[in-house]
Scaffold this motif. Structure first.
Motif, PDB file in Angstrom:
ATOM      1  N   ASN A  28       0.859  -0.991  -0.134  1.00 59.01           N
ATOM      2  CA  ASN A  28      -0.225  -0.021   0.118  1.00 59.01           C
ATOM      3  C   ASN A  28       0.667   1.269   0.094  1.00 59.01           C
ATOM      4  O   ASN A  28       0.381   2.484  -0.329  1.00 59.01           O
ATOM      5  N   PHE A  32       2.375   5.730  -3.256  1.00 52.24           N
ATOM      6  CA  PHE A  32       2.394   6.884  -2.585  1.00 52.24           C
ATOM      7  C   PHE A  32       3.845   7.496  -2.503  1.00 52.24           C
ATOM      8  O   PHE A  32       4.202   8.465  -1.495  1.00 52.24           O
ATOM      9  N   THR A  35       4.287  10.918  -3.022  1.00 50.73           N
ATOM     10  CA  THR A  35       3.633  11.837  -2.249  1.00 50.73           C
ATOM     11  C   THR A  35       4.414  12.223  -0.684  1.00 50.73           C
ATOM     12  O   THR A  35       4.322  13.098   0.005  1.00 50.73           O
ATOM     13  N   PRO A 154      -4.639   5.109  -5.166  1.00 47.90           N
ATOM     14  CA  PRO A 154      -4.775   6.398  -5.503  1.00 47.90           C
ATOM     15  C   PRO A 154      -5.832   7.360  -5.724  1.00 47.90           C
ATOM     16  O   PRO A 154      -6.041   8.293  -5.307  1.00 47.90           O
ATOM     17  N   ALA A 157      -7.311   7.907  -2.244  1.00 49.48           N
ATOM     18  CA  ALA A 157      -7.005   9.112  -1.654  1.00 49.48           C
ATOM     19  C   ALA A 157      -7.525  10.300  -2.362  1.00 49.48           C
ATOM     20  O   ALA A 157      -7.768  11.513  -1.641  1.00 49.48           O
ATOM     21  N   TRP A 166      -4.016  10.197   1.224  1.00 52.16           N
ATOM     22  CA  TRP A 166      -3.089   8.904   1.302  1.00 52.16           C
ATOM     23  C   TRP A 166      -3.339   8.141   2.586  1.00 52.16           C
ATOM     24  O   TRP A 166      -3.068   7.026   2.656  1.00 52.16           O
TER      25      TRP A 166
END
Length: 481
Positions: A28, A32, A35, A154, A157, A166
């Protein structure tokens, strides 16, 4: 697929979903990375450290979880894993510093061991006629959890919105893991009605049946600890830990290695001294060769999936999104390739099938080594997909054989074979940092060629049907006599 015990399809579905959820949670973080880099101001080295943390403890965890499965049963172990490891998933989502991210990720690596639990559970519910196909569906569709995480998280999020979107997306995966852990405990049984769950006589180490196999098991333990020592060195090299901490870690791992050797000796010394009955014997050579086969198949898959987006981006001057979609086709093939490997093993013989897929894997990687910017991109994608079919079908063929070696220790054998897949990934990715992509693919292909010749020394597992035929033939001969 219906051949076998009543309720086996339902059990396969519940178990595959559990494995799918573990892979969603395990991967997971991947969508991200950019980010996290922006929000926490992380360097490239720190991003690399998070990636290392996400896989390191999976290696010993697969061996340890394999032991727990054989001792306590897959139902309790799988549900416990899903519930307990939702906690570091929540702490990762709530992290406010790189150290918190790192510690959470180190513990979350343990959820990658969930795979070995289902191997034992599925083998209890399916007969020898279709266990390979069932294990292939379990492995292939569960493995798809990593791709599902990349495709859905994504969007989730964005749906949650804001700079903390996120966090909610990752936190949701932890909540799903926690809830499904409780459901799994209620919905699944270790064995079908009337079947006894067989446990090893002793726990703490794999039981072997000869002194030669005892030496083999001890030798095969070296890479399990060696790769952790190497990862400790990498943490120091990336300036995450001091030299003194690295030294303490390495000395601790060496001490654990010798403790492990003593445990192996203590678990096996008595029954080896007394002599093992012929019907209980199995050859550890089988395990060692399957370790190497999974090193080549799953190890290369993890490594190639990690570098393929960059490879296509640079070779064909593609955008990040385009390269990602093309590279994703390698993992997407799991849905059909791994079950195919198990199905062919069930139908045409496990040893022969594994040899064919390893040969195809070697040719596939040599083909990928030849890919260049002058190629039509559609043909490069076709070669990539063809290679990935043989890689993942080979994984299915390996795990079609694992449950056939010795039922009471299937969890431990599955754990060791699975750990060698992760070791392969670390080894191949380390090689990738030192050579060009073409040489990288050639090295994997040559490794598969070596493994192909090792399979000649693998014994075709004697199934219950084959043993029954031998028994009937002997009875018939005795009557004739």
């Amino acid at each position: 697929m219906s051949t076998g015990h009543k309720g086996n399809i339902k059990t396969l579905g519940f178990t595959t979903l559990a494995f799918f959820i573990t892979f969603v949670v395990w991967f997971n973080m991947a969508p991200f990375m950019t980010t996290l880099k922006k929000q926490f101001g992380l360097t490239n080295d720190e991003i690399a450290l998070l990636a290392v943390a996400n896989v390191t403890l999976t290696i010993p965890a697969r061996v340890l979880i394999g032991m727990l499965v054989d001792r306590f049963g897959p139902r309790r172990v799988f549900s416990s894993l899903l519930m307990i490891l939702s906690i570091p998933c929540f702490t990762f989502a709530l992290s406010n510093s790189f150290t918190q991210l790192m510690v959470s990720r180190i513990f979350l690596a343990l959820i990658g061991a969930g795979f070995v639990i289902g191997i034992r559970l599925v083998s209890e519910w399916f007969t020898e006629k279709n266990v390979g196909f069932a294990e292939g569906i379990y492995g292939g569709w569960g493995n798809f959890g990593s791709a599902a995480a990349a495709m859905t998280l994504p969007a989730l999020a964005i749906l949650f919105g804001g700079e903390d979107g996120w966090r909610y997306a990752i936190g949701l995966t932890g909540l799903i893991s926690l809830i499904y852990g409780f459901l799994f405990l209620r919905l699944v049984k270790d064995t079908p009605e009337g079947v006894t769950f067989k446990k090893p006589k002793k726990s703490g180490a794999l039981e072997v049946t000869s002194y030669r196999d005892l030496i083999g098991l001890m030798l095969m333990s070296i890479p399990l600890f060696g790769i952790l020592i190497f990862q400790s060195f990498r943490l120091w090299d990336l300036n995450f830990i001091s030299f003194n901490i690295m030294l303490i870690l390495i000395l601790s791992l060496v001490a654990l290695f010798f403790y492990n050797l003593s445990k192996i000796w203590n678990v096996n010394k008595d029954h080896l001294k007394e002599g093992v009955p012929e019907k209980e014997k199995y050859s550890f050579k089988q395990v060692a060769i399957l370790n190497f086969a999974y090193f080549c198949t799953f190890g290369s898959e993890l490594a190639v999936v990690s570098m393929l987006p960059q490879f296509f981006e640079e070779t064909f001057a593609l955008g990040v999104a385009q390269a990602g979609i093309i590279a994703g086709s390698f993992a997407f093939m799991n849905l059909m390739s791994r079950p195919s490997g198990g199905w062919f093993s069930d139908k045409f013989g496990r040893k022969k099938t594994l040899m064919i897929f390893l040969a195809g894997l070697a040719v596939g990687y040599i083909g990928m080594a030849l890919i260049g910017s002058s190629w039509p991109i559609w043909f490069a994608v076709l070669v990539t997909i063809g290679c990935s079919f043989f890689v993942q079908a080979g994984e299915g063929a390996v795990y079609a054989m694992v449950p056939m070696i010795k039922k009471p220790v299937t969890g431990q054998i599955s754990g060791m074979v699975g750990a060698y897949g992760n070791i392969g990934a670390v080894v191949f990715l380390t090689i990738f940092t030192m050579v060009s992509p073409a040489v990288f693919f050639i090295i994997i292909g040559l490794t598969a060629v070596v493994c192909f010749f090792c399979i000649f020394f693998l014994d075709e597992p004697q199934t219950a049907t084959a043993k029954e035929k031998i028994k009937k033939a002997r009875t018939k001969d005795a009557v004739s006599f």
